[in-house]
Design a protein around this motif. Sequence first.
Motif, mmCIF file in Angstrom:
data_model
loop_
_atom_site.group_PDB
_atom_site.id
_atom_site.type_symbol
_atom_site.label_atom_id
_atom_site.label_comp_id
_atom_site.label_asym_id
_atom_site.label_seq_id
_atom_site.Cartn_x
_atom_site.Cartn_y
_atom_site.Cartn_z
ATOM 1 N N LEU A 137 0.833 -1.203 0.000
ATOM 2 C CA LEU A 137 0.000 0.000 0.000
ATOM 3 C C LEU A 137 0.874 1.262 0.000
ATOM 4 O O LEU A 137 0.609 2.207 -0.745
ATOM 5 C CB LEU A 137 -0.925 0.011 1.210
ATOM 6 N N VAL A 138 1.904 1.272 0.832
ATOM 7 C CA VAL A 138 2.805 2.431 0.877
ATOM 8 C C VAL A 138 3.458 2.643 -0.490
ATOM 9 O O VAL A 138 3.517 3.771 -1.003
ATOM 10 C CB VAL A 138 3.876 2.253 1.966
ATOM 11 N N LYS A 139 3.932 1.563 -1.098
ATOM 12 C CA LYS A 139 4.579 1.668 -2.408
ATOM 13 C C LYS A 139 3.601 2.167 -3.471
ATOM 14 O O LYS A 139 3.960 2.984 -4.332
ATOM 15 C CB LYS A 139 5.154 0.308 -2.814
ATOM 16 N N LYS A 140 2.369 1.664 -3.412
ATOM 17 C CA LYS A 140 1.358 2.076 -4.385
ATOM 18 C C LYS A 140 1.068 3.573 -4.272
ATOM 19 O O LYS A 140 1.010 4.291 -5.275
ATOM 20 C CB LYS A 140 0.072 1.277 -4.162
ATOM 21 N N GLN A 141 0.890 4.046 -3.039
ATOM 22 C CA GLN A 141 0.571 5.456 -2.844
ATOM 23 C C GLN A 141 1.766 6.346 -3.177
ATOM 24 O O GLN A 141 1.598 7.477 -3.635
ATOM 25 C CB GLN A 141 0.112 5.708 -1.408
ATOM 26 N N LEU A 142 2.965 5.840 -2.949
ATOM 27 C CA LEU A 142 4.162 6.604 -3.304
ATOM 28 C C LEU A 142 4.197 6.869 -4.806
ATOM 29 O O LEU A 142 4.493 7.986 -5.249
ATOM 30 C CB LEU A 142 5.417 5.843 -2.865
ATOM 31 N N VAL A 143 3.890 5.854 -5.582
ATOM 32 C CA VAL A 143 3.848 6.018 -7.038
ATOM 33 C C VAL A 143 2.693 6.927 -7.443
ATOM 34 O O VAL A 143 2.823 7.774 -8.335
ATOM 35 C CB VAL A 143 3.733 4.641 -7.733
ATOM 36 N N ASP A 144 1.555 6.799 -6.757
ATOM 37 C CA ASP A 144 0.366 7.580 -7.102
ATOM 38 C C ASP A 144 0.527 9.064 -6.776
ATOM 39 O O ASP A 144 -0.016 9.924 -7.469
ATOM 40 C CB ASP A 144 -0.848 7.012 -6.354
ATOM 41 N N TYR A 145 1.278 9.362 -5.710
ATOM 42 C CA TYR A 145 1.386 10.753 -5.245
ATOM 43 C C TYR A 145 2.624 11.479 -5.755
ATOM 44 O O TYR A 145 2.804 12.665 -5.468
ATOM 45 C CB TYR A 145 1.419 10.792 -3.717
ATOM 46 N N THR A 146 3.508 10.772 -6.484
ATOM 47 C CA THR A 146 4.767 11.385 -6.909
ATOM 48 C C THR A 146 5.034 11.129 -8.395
ATOM 49 O O THR A 146 4.204 10.549 -9.097
ATOM 50 C CB THR A 146 5.956 10.818 -6.099
ATOM 51 N N ASN A 147 6.221 11.538 -8.813
ATOM 52 C CA ASN A 147 6.640 11.331 -10.201
ATOM 53 C C ASN A 147 7.337 9.993 -10.402
ATOM 54 O O ASN A 147 7.930 9.744 -11.449
ATOM 55 C CB ASN A 147 7.583 12.460 -10.637
ATOM 56 N N LEU A 148 7.274 9.105 -9.410
ATOM 57 C CA LEU A 148 7.990 7.835 -9.468
ATOM 58 C C LEU A 148 7.200 6.740 -10.175
ATOM 59 O O LEU A 148 5.969 6.725 -10.120
ATOM 60 C CB LEU A 148 8.323 7.360 -8.048
ATOM 61 N N ASP A 149 7.945 5.834 -10.797
ATOM 62 C CA ASP A 149 7.335 4.636 -11.365
ATOM 63 C C ASP A 149 7.495 3.445 -10.426
ATOM 64 O O ASP A 149 6.768 2.466 -10.515
ATOM 65 C CB ASP A 149 7.993 4.284 -12.709
ATOM 66 N N SER A 150 8.487 3.533 -9.528
ATOM 67 C CA SER A 150 8.771 2.436 -8.604
ATOM 68 C C SER A 150 9.551 2.980 -7.413
ATOM 69 O O SER A 150 10.169 4.043 -7.491
ATOM 70 C CB SER A 150 9.594 1.349 -9.316
ATOM 71 N N SER A 151 9.497 2.224 -6.298
ATOM 72 C CA SER A 151 10.235 2.621 -5.103
ATOM 73 C C SER A 151 11.318 1.602 -4.761
ATOM 74 O O SER A 151 11.989 1.717 -3.734
ATOM 75 C CB SER A 151 9.275 2.735 -3.913
ATOM 76 N N GLU A 152 11.492 0.616 -5.618
ATOM 77 C CA GLU A 152 12.356 -0.511 -5.293
ATOM 78 C C GLU A 152 13.821 -0.118 -5.130
ATOM 79 O O GLU A 152 14.574 -0.776 -4.422
ATOM 80 C CB GLU A 152 12.246 -1.597 -6.378
ATOM 81 N N ASP A 153 14.242 0.945 -5.800
ATOM 82 C CA ASP A 153 15.672 1.246 -5.841
ATOM 83 C C ASP A 153 16.169 2.119 -4.694
ATOM 84 O O ASP A 153 17.369 2.348 -4.572
ATOM 85 C CB ASP A 153 16.026 1.929 -7.175
ATOM 86 N N PHE A 154 15.272 2.600 -3.814
ATOM 87 C CA PHE A 154 15.772 3.499 -2.767
ATOM 88 C C PHE A 154 15.100 3.329 -1.399
ATOM 89 O O PHE A 154 15.393 4.074 -0.479
ATOM 90 C CB PHE A 154 15.670 4.961 -3.215
ATOM 91 N N LEU A 155 14.236 2.343 -1.241
ATOM 92 C CA LEU A 155 13.576 2.101 0.041
ATOM 93 C C LEU A 155 13.825 0.681 0.541
ATOM 94 O O LEU A 155 13.755 -0.273 -0.226
ATOM 95 C CB LEU A 155 12.058 2.310 -0.079
ATOM 96 N N ASP A 156 14.107 0.564 1.837
ATOM 97 C CA ASP A 156 14.192 -0.739 2.493
ATOM 98 C C ASP A 156 13.218 -0.740 3.668
ATOM 99 O O ASP A 156 13.301 0.123 4.546
ATOM 100 C CB ASP A 156 15.611 -1.003 3.003
ATOM 101 N N PHE A 157 12.304 -1.716 3.681
ATOM 102 C CA PHE A 157 11.291 -1.816 4.725
ATOM 103 C C PHE A 157 11.713 -2.857 5.765
ATOM 104 O O PHE A 157 12.037 -3.995 5.419
ATOM 105 C CB PHE A 157 9.941 -2.231 4.135
ATOM 106 N N ASN A 158 11.718 -2.459 7.038
ATOM 107 C CA ASN A 158 11.985 -3.372 8.144
ATOM 108 C C ASN A 158 10.887 -3.205 9.192
ATOM 109 O O ASN A 158 10.341 -2.103 9.341
ATOM 110 C CB ASN A 158 13.351 -3.078 8.769
ATOM 111 N N PHE A 159 10.593 -4.290 9.908
ATOM 112 C CA PHE A 159 9.515 -4.245 10.893
ATOM 113 C C PHE A 159 9.970 -4.847 12.207
ATOM 114 O O PHE A 159 10.709 -5.828 12.239
ATOM 115 C CB PHE A 159 8.280 -4.998 10.375
#
Length: 206
Positions: A137-159
Amino acid sequence: VLHQHEDEVNEALHNMQIESVKESKEDFRNFQDFLNELLKEEIELERIAWLDEDALLEFKASFKYDVRLKEHKPEREYDVIKAISALANSPGGGGKLVIGIWKDRKGTGGEPKFIGIEKDGLRKKGGLADTDEWTQLVKKQLVDYTNLDSSEDFLDFNFVTIGNQTFALIDVRNRYPLVETFEWQKEDKKREVKGKVLKDKPMITF
């Protein structure tokens, strides 16, 4: 016979006690190391939670849930996307975004309040957050709200999960070209205007 060897027996017992103490101390150290390894993520989260926000560290109470209004609000999603964009564009070299901890100066006095991303409503059976669905969901909204096509190259998710609460720690790396974000139209209930991104307006660089 025992009396004849009283000194030797006492010395032996003394040495046994010393050895026992040494073993106990060693066992304690091993147990402490075990606990520290077992709880290292929780310990690190607790340490981070008491740090002050700066150009390389931000906190958000949740992705969707508004802790004041006690309901889901799209503007909270935008706040997170804006924070990710700002960290990605930071001249300091990226940073870390912690979601699930509320550190609002007015609301908590700067002390961390542990909320957990379960408040966003994406849960697995048993009640804990569905971290896969939440990440998507975070990745989807990031693409929807910005000029990005993907977030894979600069985000690392840890929980990190503590008890019945889950916290997201997102490591954000610098990205070029810069991340541009759509402007947000604030909700105005009197005018019956809903909060939303304005895709017909020039994009903003945070």
